[in-house]
Design a protein around this motif. Structure first.
Motif, PDB file in Angstrom:
ATOM      1  N   LEU A  92      38.368  37.482   2.913  1.00 39.50           N
ATOM      2  CA  LEU A  92      39.370  38.533   3.081  1.00 39.50           C
ATOM      3  C   LEU A  92      39.115  39.672   2.091  1.00 39.50           C
ATOM      4  N   LEU A  93      38.809  39.323   0.828  1.00 36.46           N
ATOM      5  CA  LEU A  93      38.493  40.351  -0.173  1.00 36.46           C
ATOM      6  C   LEU A  93      37.332  41.227   0.306  1.00 36.46           C
ATOM      7  N   VAL A  94      36.271  40.605   0.812  1.00 38.09           N
ATOM      8  CA  VAL A  94      35.087  41.359   1.260  1.00 38.09           C
ATOM      9  C   VAL A  94      35.468  42.294   2.412  1.00 38.09           C
ATOM     10  N   GLY A 104      36.134  56.009   2.355  1.00 40.54           N
ATOM     11  CA  GLY A 104      35.607  56.935   1.350  1.00 40.54           C
ATOM     12  C   GLY A 104      36.003  56.608  -0.076  1.00 40.54           C
ATOM     13  N   ARG A 105      36.368  55.351  -0.337  1.00 39.45           N
ATOM     14  CA  ARG A 105      36.771  54.962  -1.697  1.00 39.45           C
ATOM     15  C   ARG A 105      35.610  55.092  -2.677  1.00 39.45           C
ATOM     16  N   GLU A 106      35.884  55.772  -3.792  1.00 48.15           N
ATOM     17  CA  GLU A 106      34.910  55.861  -4.887  1.00 48.15           C
ATOM     18  C   GLU A 106      35.555  55.298  -6.142  1.00 48.15           C
ATOM     19  N   ARG A 107      34.716  54.808  -7.086  1.00 52.19           N
ATOM     20  CA  ARG A 107      35.217  54.222  -8.328  1.00 52.19           C
ATOM     21  C   ARG A 107      34.566  54.895  -9.533  1.00 52.19           C
ATOM     22  N   PRO A 108      34.900  56.163  -9.813  1.00 50.61           N
ATOM     23  CA  PRO A 108      34.245  56.848 -10.935  1.00 50.61           C
ATOM     24  C   PRO A 108      34.685  56.299 -12.289  1.00 50.61           C
ATOM     25  N   PRO A 113      41.986  58.061  -9.152  1.00 54.15           N
ATOM     26  CA  PRO A 113      42.608  58.339  -7.857  1.00 54.15           C
ATOM     27  C   PRO A 113      41.707  57.851  -6.722  1.00 54.15           C
ATOM     28  N   ARG A 114      42.343  57.437  -5.631  1.00 50.46           N
ATOM     29  CA  ARG A 114      41.572  56.832  -4.547  1.00 50.46           C
ATOM     30  C   ARG A 114      42.159  57.127  -3.170  1.00 50.46           C
ATOM     31  N   THR A 115      41.224  57.183  -2.186  1.00 47.80           N
ATOM     32  CA  THR A 115      41.636  57.413  -0.791  1.00 47.80           C
ATOM     33  C   THR A 115      42.267  56.161  -0.191  1.00 47.80           C
ATOM     34  N   LEU A 116      41.869  54.988  -0.710  1.00 47.27           N
ATOM     35  CA  LEU A 116      42.434  53.738  -0.185  1.00 47.27           C
ATOM     36  C   LEU A 116      42.155  52.610  -1.163  1.00 47.27           C
ATOM     37  N   ASP A 117      43.187  51.855  -1.473  1.00 47.48           N
ATOM     38  CA  ASP A 117      43.057  50.660  -2.312  1.00 47.48           C
ATOM     39  C   ASP A 117      43.689  49.495  -1.558  1.00 47.48           C
ATOM     40  N   LEU A 118      42.935  48.428  -1.411  1.00 49.72           N
ATOM     41  CA  LEU A 118      43.427  47.226  -0.732  1.00 49.72           C
ATOM     42  C   LEU A 118      43.205  46.044  -1.654  1.00 49.72           C
ATOM     43  N   ASP A 119      44.269  45.343  -2.002  1.00 52.55           N
ATOM     44  CA  ASP A 119      44.169  44.201  -2.913  1.00 52.55           C
ATOM     45  C   ASP A 119      44.688  42.939  -2.233  1.00 52.55           C
ATOM     46  N   VAL A 120      44.079  41.810  -2.557  1.00 55.51           N
ATOM     47  CA  VAL A 120      44.656  40.518  -2.173  1.00 55.51           C
ATOM     48  C   VAL A 120      45.731  40.206  -3.215  1.00 55.51           C
ATOM     49  N   LEU A 121      46.972  40.119  -2.785  1.00 56.47           N
ATOM     50  CA  LEU A 121      48.057  39.822  -3.731  1.00 56.47           C
ATOM     51  C   LEU A 121      48.273  38.318  -3.846  1.00 56.47           C
ATOM     52  N   PRO A 133      34.983  34.849 -10.295  1.00 55.72           N
ATOM     53  CA  PRO A 133      34.588  36.007 -11.114  1.00 55.72           C
ATOM     54  C   PRO A 133      35.100  37.331 -10.533  1.00 55.72           C
ATOM     55  N   ASP A 134      35.092  37.456  -9.216  1.00 54.79           N
ATOM     56  CA  ASP A 134      35.497  38.726  -8.607  1.00 54.79           C
ATOM     57  C   ASP A 134      36.789  38.612  -7.796  1.00 54.79           C
ATOM     58  N   LEU A 135      37.532  37.555  -7.957  1.00 56.30           N
ATOM     59  CA  LEU A 135      38.795  37.414  -7.216  1.00 56.30           C
ATOM     60  C   LEU A 135      39.774  36.525  -7.970  1.00 56.30           C
ATOM     61  N   GLN A 136      40.868  37.154  -8.402  1.00 59.28           N
ATOM     62  CA  GLN A 136      41.959  36.384  -9.019  1.00 59.28           C
ATOM     63  C   GLN A 136      43.201  36.519  -8.135  1.00 59.28           C
ATOM     64  N   VAL A 137      43.775  35.383  -7.816  1.00 64.27           N
ATOM     65  CA  VAL A 137      44.996  35.320  -7.007  1.00 64.27           C
ATOM     66  C   VAL A 137      45.959  34.357  -7.686  1.00 64.27           C
ATOM     67  N   PRO A 138      47.230  34.730  -7.829  1.00 61.56           N
ATOM     68  CA  PRO A 138      47.836  36.005  -7.492  1.00 61.56           C
ATOM     69  C   PRO A 138      47.144  37.176  -8.212  1.00 61.56           C
ATOM     70  N   HIS A 139      47.213  38.360  -7.604  1.00 54.01           N
ATOM     71  CA  HIS A 139      46.631  39.533  -8.253  1.00 54.01           C
ATOM     72  C   HIS A 139      47.209  39.629  -9.669  1.00 54.01           C
ATOM     73  N   PRO A 140      46.338  39.701 -10.688  1.00 53.65           N
ATOM     74  CA  PRO A 140      46.801  39.524 -12.079  1.00 53.65           C
ATOM     75  C   PRO A 140      47.819  40.548 -12.565  1.00 53.65           C
ATOM     76  N   ARG A 141      47.894  41.712 -11.934  1.00 51.30           N
ATOM     77  CA  ARG A 141      48.828  42.734 -12.427  1.00 51.30           C
ATOM     78  C   ARG A 141      50.023  42.953 -11.486  1.00 51.30           C
ATOM     79  N   MET A 142      50.108  42.173 -10.433  1.00 52.58           N
ATOM     80  CA  MET A 142      51.152  42.471  -9.435  1.00 52.58           C
ATOM     81  C   MET A 142      52.570  42.345  -9.992  1.00 52.58           C
ATOM     82  N   GLN A 144      53.753  43.148 -12.778  1.00 48.40           N
ATOM     83  CA  GLN A 144      54.153  44.276 -13.638  1.00 48.40           C
ATOM     84  C   GLN A 144      54.339  45.565 -12.845  1.00 48.40           C
ATOM     85  N   ARG A 145      54.226  45.494 -11.512  1.00 49.96           N
ATOM     86  CA  ARG A 145      54.154  46.727 -10.725  1.00 49.96           C
ATOM     87  C   ARG A 145      55.326  46.816  -9.740  1.00 49.96           C
ATOM     88  N   ALA A 146      56.191  47.793  -9.969  1.00 44.82           N
ATOM     89  CA  ALA A 146      57.306  47.993  -9.034  1.00 44.82           C
ATOM     90  C   ALA A 146      56.793  48.363  -7.647  1.00 44.82           C
TER      91      ALA A 146
HETATM   92  N1  LIG Z   1      43.209  39.872  -6.060  1.00 50.25           N
HETATM   93  C1  LIG Z   1      42.271  40.842  -6.057  1.00 50.25           C
HETATM   94  N2  LIG Z   1      42.283  41.805  -5.106  1.00 50.25           N
HETATM   95  C2  LIG Z   1      41.345  42.785  -5.124  1.00 50.25           C
HETATM   96  N3  LIG Z   1      40.348  42.894  -6.035  1.00 50.25           N
HETATM   97  C3  LIG Z   1      40.303  41.949  -6.987  1.00 50.25           C
HETATM   98  C4  LIG Z   1      41.248  40.883  -7.044  1.00 50.25           C
HETATM   99  N4  LIG Z   1      40.929  40.069  -8.091  1.00 50.25           N
HETATM  100  C5  LIG Z   1      39.859  40.601  -8.664  1.00 50.25           C
HETATM  101  N5  LIG Z   1      39.465  41.734  -8.012  1.00 50.25           N
HETATM  102  C6  LIG Z   1      38.325  42.533  -8.424  1.00 50.25           C
HETATM  103  O1  LIG Z   1      38.799  43.732  -8.992  1.00 50.25           O
HETATM  104  C7  LIG Z   1      37.719  44.652  -8.926  1.00 50.25           C
HETATM  105  C8  LIG Z   1      38.237  46.061  -9.096  1.00 50.25           C
HETATM  106  O2  LIG Z   1      39.009  46.375  -7.984  1.00 50.25           O
HETATM  107  P1  LIG Z   1      39.577  47.822  -7.811  1.00 50.25           P
HETATM  108  O3  LIG Z   1      38.543  48.845  -8.130  1.00 50.25           O
HETATM  109  O4  LIG Z   1      40.235  47.890  -6.455  1.00 50.25           O
HETATM  110  O5  LIG Z   1      40.685  47.846  -8.957  1.00 50.25           O
HETATM  111  P2  LIG Z   1      41.892  48.791  -9.030  1.00 50.25           P
HETATM  112  O6  LIG Z   1      42.619  48.752  -7.731  1.00 50.25           O
HETATM  113  O7  LIG Z   1      41.468  50.145  -9.499  1.00 50.25           O
HETATM  114  O8  LIG Z   1      42.804  48.149 -10.168  1.00 50.25           O
HETATM  115  P3  LIG Z   1      43.800  46.931 -10.058  1.00 50.25           P
HETATM  116  O9  LIG Z   1      42.958  45.709  -9.835  1.00 50.25           O
HETATM  117  O10 LIG Z   1      44.517  46.949 -11.365  1.00 50.25           O
HETATM  118  O11 LIG Z   1      44.734  47.189  -8.893  1.00 50.25           O
HETATM  119  C9  LIG Z   1      37.072  44.390  -7.574  1.00 50.25           C
HETATM  120  O12 LIG Z   1      35.698  44.624  -7.605  1.00 50.25           O
HETATM  121  C10 LIG Z   1      37.408  42.934  -7.290  1.00 50.25           C
HETATM  122  O13 LIG Z   1      36.258  42.102  -7.326  1.00 50.25           O
END
Ligand SMILES: Nc1ncnc2c1ncn2[C@@H]1O[C@H](COP(=O)(O)OP(=O)(O)OP(=O)(O)O)[C@@H](O)[C@H]1O
Ligand SMILES: Nc1nc2c(c(=O)[nH]1)N=C(CO)CN2
Length: 183
Positions: A92-94, A104-108, A113-121, A133-142, A144-146
Motif C-alpha cells: 500500500l505504501l508503494v 508531481g510530488r518533489e522532496r527538496p 510544500p507538496r502537490t500531494l502527500d499520502l501517508d499510511v496512518l 525501515p521505510d514504514l512505521q504504523v501507526p504513522h509516528p506523528r499522527m 500530534q496532528r489536528a
Molecule cells: N506510515 C507511513 N506512511 C508514509 N510514509 C512513511 C510511513 N512510515 C515511514 N514512512 C517513510 O517516510 C518517508 C518520508 O515520507 P514523506 O516525504 O511523505 O514525509 P512527509 O510527509 O514530508 O512527513 P511526515 O512523515 O511527517 O508526514 C517515506 O519515504 C516513507 O518511507
C-alpha cells in the motif's frame, strides 16, 4: 521486538504480509496538499485508489484547511480515507508513493510544500504496529496532528477523544467541505 514486549495494547505485524487469499483488511490513509490545485489532486488520488487492484475506498472524511504545522508555505488541505485492501501495508505504501510521484510530488527538503502527500496512518486496526525501515504504523506523528485527528474522529470516533484533540486545536484546523468533496 517480541510481540509480547509491546504489551496488550499493540500487536506487531509483518508489513510485508498481505491478508490471506480472498481476504482483505481495513487501512486508513492521510491525504494532504498545499501546492497547485490541492483538492483536485487529492480527489484524483482517491479515484485512482478506487480503480486500483486490491483497493476499495470505503469512507472519506470531510476536507479540512490549516496552516502548515512545523513548516511554512501555503495553507494545506487535508483529509483521511478508510480503505479495504488485500495489499500488504508495504504494498500500500508503494502504491501511495507512485500516486504522489504521478501528481508531481518533489522532496527538496523536510516538510517542503507538496502537490500531494499520502501517508499510511493505520493498517488493520488501531492496535496494529509495523516497524520497517521505510514504514512505521501507526504513522509516528499522527497523534500530534489536528489535521489527522479531526478527520479521524469523523470516521472512527471511538479512537479520538476530545481530550486528545483539544490541545491540538491551536493548530487551527477548519472543516471546509463535507465528505462528498472528492466525488
Ligand atoms: N506510515 C507511513 N506512511 C508514509 N510514509 C512513511 C510511513 N512510515 C515511514 N514512512 C517513510 O517516510 C518517508 C518520508 O515520507 P514523506 O516525504 O511523505 O514525509 P512527509 O510527509 O514530508 O512527513 P511526515 O512523515 O511527517 O508526514 C517515506 O519515504 C516513507 O518511507
Ligand atoms: N497543516 C498541515 N501541516 C503539515 C502537513 C499537512 O499535511 N498539513 N504535513 C506535513 C508533513 O507531512 C507537515 N505539516
Amino acid at each position: 521486538m517480541a510481540t509480547e514486549a509491546l504489551g496488550q495494547a499493540q500487536r506487531l505485524a509483518n508489513g510485508d504480509a498481505a491478508p490471506p487469499a480472498g481476504q482483505s483488511l481495513r487501512a486508513w490513509i492521510g491525504l494532504g496538499a498545499n501546492l497547485g490545485d490541492r483538492g483536485a489532486a487529492m480527489a484524483q488520488a482517491l479515484q485512482q485508489l478506487a480503480g486500483s487492484a486490491g483497493v476499495a475506498v470505503q469512507a472519506v472524511s470531510s476536507l479540512y484547511a490549516s496552516r502548515p504545522v512545523d513548516s511554512t508555505g501555503p495553507d494545506y488541505l487535508n483529509a483521511i480515507a478508510q480503505l479495504q485492501t488485500s495489499l500488504s501495508a508495504h504494498q500500500l505504501l508503494v502504491l501511495l508513493q507512485q500516486l504522489e510521484l504521478a501528481a508531481g510530488r518533489e522532496r527538496p527538503y523536510r516538510n517542503a510544500p507538496r502537490t500531494l502527500d499520502l501517508d499510511v496512518l493505520l493498517y488493520a486496526d488501531i492496535d496494529t504496529s509495523i516497524a520497517m525501515p521505510d514504514l512505521q504504523v501507526p504513522h509516528p506523528r499522527m497523534w500530534q496532528r489536528a489535521f489527522v485527528l479531526a478527520p479521524l474522529q469523523e470516521l472512527a470516533p471511538a479512537w479520538v477523544s476530545e481530550a486528545q484533540l483539544q490541545p491540538l486545536l491551536p493548530q487551527g484546523v477548519q472543516r471546509s467541505q463535507g465528505p462528498d468533496w472528492w466525488r
